[in-house]
Design an enzyme around this catalytic site. Structure first.
Site, PDB file in Angstrom:
ATOM      1  N   SER A 120      26.796  94.857  15.412  1.00 11.61           N
ATOM      2  CA  SER A 120      27.227  96.215  15.081  1.00 11.61           C
ATOM      3  C   SER A 120      28.216  96.757  16.099  1.00 11.61           C
ATOM      4  CB  SER A 120      26.022  97.158  15.118  1.00 11.61           C
ATOM      5  OG  SER A 120      25.083  96.809  14.156  1.00 11.61           O
ATOM      6  N   HIS A 141      31.015  91.984  10.043  1.00 15.33           N
ATOM      7  CA  HIS A 141      30.021  93.069  10.117  1.00 15.33           C
ATOM      8  C   HIS A 141      29.771  93.660   8.736  1.00 15.33           C
ATOM      9  CE1 HIS A 141      28.925  97.305  11.751  1.00 15.33           C
ATOM     10  NE2 HIS A 141      27.843  96.590  11.553  1.00 15.33           N
ATOM     11  N   GLU A 153      33.458  94.813   7.984  1.00 17.07           N
ATOM     12  CA  GLU A 153      34.449  94.887   9.065  1.00 17.07           C
ATOM     13  C   GLU A 153      34.661  93.469   9.580  1.00 17.07           C
ATOM     14  OE1 GLU A 153      34.322  98.865  11.668  1.00 17.07           O
ATOM     15  OE2 GLU A 153      32.434  97.775  11.767  1.00 17.07           O
ATOM     16  N   ASN A 191      30.692 102.051  13.534  1.00 19.86           N
ATOM     17  CA  ASN A 191      29.643 102.596  14.410  1.00 19.86           C
ATOM     18  C   ASN A 191      30.179 103.495  15.520  1.00 19.86           C
ATOM     19  OD1 ASN A 191      27.172 101.808  13.281  1.00 19.86           O
ATOM     20  ND2 ASN A 191      27.653  99.691  13.820  1.00 19.86           N
TER      21      ASN A 191
HETATM   22  N1  CAA Z   1      18.288  96.716  -0.347  1.00 16.16           N
HETATM   23  C1  CAA Z   1      18.913  96.400  -1.474  1.00 16.16           C
HETATM   24  N2  CAA Z   1      19.205  97.283  -2.447  1.00 16.16           N
HETATM   25  C2  CAA Z   1      18.828  98.532  -2.240  1.00 16.16           C
HETATM   26  C3  CAA Z   1      18.143  98.955  -1.085  1.00 16.16           C
HETATM   27  C4  CAA Z   1      17.877  97.985  -0.106  1.00 16.16           C
HETATM   28  N3  CAA Z   1      17.276  98.277   1.051  1.00 16.16           N
HETATM   29  N4  CAA Z   1      17.909 100.289  -1.182  1.00 16.16           N
HETATM   30  C5  CAA Z   1      18.399 100.692  -2.354  1.00 16.16           C
HETATM   31  N5  CAA Z   1      18.955  99.646  -2.993  1.00 16.16           N
HETATM   32  C6  CAA Z   1      19.591  99.652  -4.303  1.00 16.16           C
HETATM   33  C7  CAA Z   1      18.587 100.040  -5.346  1.00 16.16           C
HETATM   34  O1  CAA Z   1      17.951  98.891  -5.838  1.00 16.16           O
HETATM   35  C8  CAA Z   1      19.441 100.732  -6.394  1.00 16.16           C
HETATM   36  O2  CAA Z   1      20.003  99.807  -7.273  1.00 16.16           O
HETATM   37  P1  CAA Z   1      19.587  99.813  -8.804  1.00 16.16           P
HETATM   38  O3  CAA Z   1      18.742 101.019  -9.094  1.00 16.16           O
HETATM   39  O4  CAA Z   1      20.887  99.871  -9.502  1.00 16.16           O
HETATM   40  O5  CAA Z   1      18.859  98.552  -8.958  1.00 16.16           O
HETATM   41  C9  CAA Z   1      20.619 101.324  -5.618  1.00 16.16           C
HETATM   42  O6  CAA Z   1      20.599 100.695  -4.326  1.00 16.16           O
HETATM   43  C10 CAA Z   1      20.458 102.805  -5.456  1.00 16.16           C
HETATM   44  O7  CAA Z   1      19.178 103.036  -4.898  1.00 16.16           O
HETATM   45  P2  CAA Z   1      18.267 104.286  -5.195  1.00 16.16           P
HETATM   46  O8  CAA Z   1      18.642 104.857  -6.532  1.00 16.16           O
HETATM   47  O9  CAA Z   1      16.846 103.896  -4.972  1.00 16.16           O
HETATM   48  O10 CAA Z   1      18.581 105.282  -4.028  1.00 16.16           O
HETATM   49  P3  CAA Z   1      19.965 105.925  -3.607  1.00 16.16           P
HETATM   50  O11 CAA Z   1      20.793 106.316  -4.770  1.00 16.16           O
HETATM   51  O12 CAA Z   1      19.602 106.939  -2.597  1.00 16.16           O
HETATM   52  O13 CAA Z   1      20.764 104.753  -2.854  1.00 16.16           O
HETATM   53  C11 CAA Z   1      21.343 103.800  -0.797  1.00 16.16           C
HETATM   54  C12 CAA Z   1      20.221 104.061  -1.784  1.00 16.16           C
HETATM   55  C13 CAA Z   1      22.436 102.921  -1.443  1.00 16.16           C
HETATM   56  C14 CAA Z   1      20.744 103.063   0.375  1.00 16.16           C
HETATM   57  C15 CAA Z   1      21.981 105.184  -0.401  1.00 16.16           C
HETATM   58  O14 CAA Z   1      20.962 106.072   0.018  1.00 16.16           O
HETATM   59  C16 CAA Z   1      22.993 105.076   0.694  1.00 16.16           C
HETATM   60  O15 CAA Z   1      24.139 104.722   0.456  1.00 16.16           O
HETATM   61  N6  CAA Z   1      22.587 105.382   1.957  1.00 16.16           N
HETATM   62  C17 CAA Z   1      23.441 105.304   3.100  1.00 16.16           C
HETATM   63  C18 CAA Z   1      23.538 103.861   3.541  1.00 16.16           C
HETATM   64  C19 CAA Z   1      24.438 103.700   4.724  1.00 16.16           C
HETATM   65  O16 CAA Z   1      25.004 104.627   5.275  1.00 16.16           O
HETATM   66  N7  CAA Z   1      24.570 102.435   5.160  1.00 16.16           N
HETATM   67  C20 CAA Z   1      25.285 102.100   6.346  1.00 16.16           C
HETATM   68  C21 CAA Z   1      24.308 102.047   7.505  1.00 16.16           C
HETATM   69  S1  CAA Z   1      25.133 101.744   9.028  1.00 16.16           S
HETATM   70  C22 CAA Z   1      25.423 100.102   8.999  1.00 16.16           C
HETATM   71  O17 CAA Z   1      25.048  99.364   8.140  1.00 16.16           O
HETATM   72  C23 CAA Z   1      26.191  99.558  10.158  1.00 16.16           C
HETATM   73  C24 CAA Z   1      25.395  99.279  11.380  1.00 16.16           C
HETATM   74  O18 CAA Z   1      25.849  98.386  12.113  1.00 16.16           O
HETATM   75  C25 CAA Z   1      24.209 100.022  11.800  1.00 16.16           C
HETATM   76  P1  NAD Z   2      15.947  92.992  12.316  1.00 12.14           P
HETATM   77  O1  NAD Z   2      15.135  93.390  13.484  1.00 12.14           O
HETATM   78  O2  NAD Z   2      15.575  93.450  10.951  1.00 12.14           O
HETATM   79  O3  NAD Z   2      16.035  91.379  12.242  1.00 12.14           O
HETATM   80  C1  NAD Z   2      16.377  90.543  13.316  1.00 12.14           C
HETATM   81  C2  NAD Z   2      15.776  89.169  13.039  1.00 12.14           C
HETATM   82  O4  NAD Z   2      16.265  88.237  14.003  1.00 12.14           O
HETATM   83  C3  NAD Z   2      14.238  89.152  13.154  1.00 12.14           C
HETATM   84  O5  NAD Z   2      13.699  88.630  11.956  1.00 12.14           O
HETATM   85  C4  NAD Z   2      13.969  88.207  14.337  1.00 12.14           C
HETATM   86  O6  NAD Z   2      12.803  87.406  14.152  1.00 12.14           O
HETATM   87  C5  NAD Z   2      15.222  87.346  14.340  1.00 12.14           C
HETATM   88  N1  NAD Z   2      15.514  86.740  15.639  1.00 12.14           N
HETATM   89  C6  NAD Z   2      15.512  87.362  16.853  1.00 12.14           C
HETATM   90  N2  NAD Z   2      15.857  86.474  17.813  1.00 12.14           N
HETATM   91  C7  NAD Z   2      16.077  85.277  17.176  1.00 12.14           C
HETATM   92  C8  NAD Z   2      16.456  83.983  17.612  1.00 12.14           C
HETATM   93  N3  NAD Z   2      16.675  83.738  18.920  1.00 12.14           N
HETATM   94  N4  NAD Z   2      16.585  82.993  16.699  1.00 12.14           N
HETATM   95  C9  NAD Z   2      16.355  83.230  15.391  1.00 12.14           C
HETATM   96  N5  NAD Z   2      16.002  84.443  14.907  1.00 12.14           N
HETATM   97  C10 NAD Z   2      15.869  85.449  15.790  1.00 12.14           C
HETATM   98  O7  NAD Z   2      17.454  93.429  12.654  1.00 12.14           O
HETATM   99  P2  NAD Z   2      18.640  93.776  11.646  1.00 12.14           P
HETATM  100  O8  NAD Z   2      18.592  95.226  11.337  1.00 12.14           O
HETATM  101  O9  NAD Z   2      18.672  92.760  10.562  1.00 12.14           O
HETATM  102  O10 NAD Z   2      19.890  93.581  12.608  1.00 12.14           O
HETATM  103  C11 NAD Z   2      20.397  92.287  12.908  1.00 12.14           C
HETATM  104  C12 NAD Z   2      21.823  92.401  13.428  1.00 12.14           C
HETATM  105  O11 NAD Z   2      22.636  93.042  12.441  1.00 12.14           O
HETATM  106  C13 NAD Z   2      21.971  93.223  14.710  1.00 12.14           C
HETATM  107  O12 NAD Z   2      23.005  92.670  15.483  1.00 12.14           O
HETATM  108  C14 NAD Z   2      22.378  94.593  14.188  1.00 12.14           C
HETATM  109  O13 NAD Z   2      23.080  95.361  15.116  1.00 12.14           O
HETATM  110  C15 NAD Z   2      23.259  94.192  13.019  1.00 12.14           C
HETATM  111  N6  NAD Z   2      23.398  95.205  11.969  1.00 12.14           N
HETATM  112  C16 NAD Z   2      22.326  95.996  11.646  1.00 12.14           C
HETATM  113  C17 NAD Z   2      22.467  96.946  10.644  1.00 12.14           C
HETATM  114  C18 NAD Z   2      21.324  97.829  10.247  1.00 12.14           C
HETATM  115  O14 NAD Z   2      21.554  98.827   9.549  1.00 12.14           O
HETATM  116  N7  NAD Z   2      20.100  97.520  10.628  1.00 12.14           N
HETATM  117  C19 NAD Z   2      23.703  97.072   9.971  1.00 12.14           C
HETATM  118  C20 NAD Z   2      24.754  96.223  10.312  1.00 12.14           C
HETATM  119  C21 NAD Z   2      24.597  95.296  11.323  1.00 12.14           C
END
Ligand code: CAA
Ligand code: NAD
Length: 284
Positions: A120, A141, A153, A191
């Site tokens: 991330s 990403h 990304e 991020n």
């Molecule tokens: N995995 C797979 N599919 C999922 C899911 C999950 N965890 N959660 C929801 N869905 C699917 C559902 O199955 C549903 O599809 P269908 O009904 O068509 O089968 C669809 O998404 C919509 O879901 P819901 O109607 O239950 O709920 P919603 O309309 O609120 O949508 C959501 C759910 C798509 C997650 C929406 O809330 C959303 O877009 N949230 C924001 C997500 C976001 O910002 N993601 C980025 C996070 S940051 C990141 O990823 C980067 C990082 O490095 C941290």
């Molecule tokens: P998570 O905690 O759900 O899963 C991580 C997995 O990695 C666990 O199942 C763990 O057992 C496994 N693991 C740890 N060390 C290991 C090793 N040495 N060998 C094999 N497996 C190992 O985490 P996540 O949310 O899936 O995040 C994973 C990566 O994706 C991170 O780098 C995170 O920053 C990135 N990411 C996360 C998100 C998010 O929304 N959670 C979105 C985009 C990117």
């Protein structure tokens, strides 16, 4: 451009399982590796459940579900990297852990294999430096939940070759995702913008400005965000949010990225959000 047929995904958590699913649905042969037995089982069960939902919703046929599952193999041996044209690493957001995996994979994988990280925020250039093939190391990403979110990304490290970039960009398109090109700076684009907003929402709670629910309602109804920032933090994982804030704070040496003490405290308590059953909300 390189030919990609076999993909290994390292880490079967919420991101790794999602990446493995979309790759298998995209027609690729996939090894899904996790060192933890429970994580592998949970990962494949989630994939099965989501594919079944797609069948019920008539987005895919039962045959397509079966074919996707047939292309997926669970792996408990890093040695399976010998089979891969591309490895996508998705383990915990920790530089030491990722660097040691890249170092190991570099020894096992064939010379043509590309090494991608789903990190991330961490530096691709530094991960690449732990291998003898920095030109074949790249950031890929995906966003959470991977099967739903369109963005990928693609991050060029300092030494990433144009061939590696083009291959990964094409792969993202083959997976029906929209790639964007990003340079290797802390937090990349998504991020760098998202996580300070989440951190600020946590400060807003910490300073007693409003309740968890009202902070989320503010951004959902006021800004049309699909999830409020505290719900989103729980969804991402509070440990991952903290790691990302630490990378931004250290990488830019700027106090505006200081992680909120409340976030630190929750992570120390093991309140990691949805995946642990408790974060800003309860999930049990
Ligand atoms: N995995 C797979 N599919 C999922 C899911 C999950 N965890 N959660 C929801 N869905 C699917 C559902 O199955 C549903 O599809 P269908 O009904 O068509 O089968 C669809 O998404 C919509 O879901 P819901 O109607 O239950 O709920 P919603 O309309 O609120 O949508 C959501 C759910 C798509 C997650 C929406 O809330 C959303 O877009 N949230 C924001 C997500 C976001 O910002 N993601 C980025 C996070 S940051 C990141 O990823 C980067 C990082 O490095 C941290
Ligand atoms: P998570 O905690 O759900 O899963 C991580 C997995 O990695 C666990 O199942 C763990 O057992 C496994 N693991 C740890 N060390 C290991 C090793 N040495 N060998 C094999 N497996 C190992 O985490 P996540 O949310 O899936 O995040 C994973 C990566 O994706 C991170 O780098 C995170 O920053 C990135 N990411 C996360 C998100 C998010 O929304 N959670 C979105 C985009 C990117």
């Amino acid at each position: 451009m390189k030919t990609i047929e076999n993909i290994m995904v390292i880490g079967a958590g919420q991101m790794g399982a999602g990446i493995a699913q979309v790759c298998a649905q995209g027609g690729y042969t996939v090894y899904l590796h996790d060192k933890n037995d429970e994580a592998r089982t949970k990962g494949i069960n989630t994939i099965d459940k989501l594919l079944e939902r797609s069948v019920q919703k008539q987005r895919i046929s039962a045959q397509e579900k079966e074919d996707a599952l047939k292309r997926l193999t669970l792996s408990n041996r890093l040695q399976d990297a010998e089979q891969a044209d591309l490895i996508i690493e998705a383990v915990v957001e920790n530089l030491q852990v990722k660097a040691s995996i890249f170092h190991e994979l570099d020894k096992i994988a064939p010379t043509h294999t590309l090494l991608a990280s789903n990190t991330s925020s961490l530096p691709i250039t530094e991960l690449a430096a732990h291998t003898k093939r920095p030109d074949q190391v790249i950031g890929m990403h995906f966003m959470n939940p991977v099967p739903v979110m369109k963005l990928v990304e693609i991050i060029r490290g300092l030494q990433t070759s144009e061939e590696t970039f083009q291959t990964i960009e094409q792969l993202a398109r083959n997976l029906a995702k929209t790639p964007i090109a990003v340079n290797d700076f802390p937090g990349f684009v998504s991020n760098r913008i998202l996580m300070p907003m989440i951190n600020e929402a946590i400060y807003t709670l910490y300073e007693g400005i409003a309740t968890v629910e009202d902070i989320d309602t503010s951004m959902k109804l006021g800004m049309n965000h699909p999830m409020g920032p505290l719900t989103l933090a729980d969804f991402i994982g509070l440990d991952t949010c903290l790691y990302i804030m630490e990378v931004l704070h250290e990488g830019f040496a700027d106090s505006k990225y200081r992680p909120c003490p409340l976030l630190r405290q929750y992570v120390k308590a093991g309140w990691l959000g949805k995946k642990s059953g408790k974060g800003f909300y309860n999930y049990s």
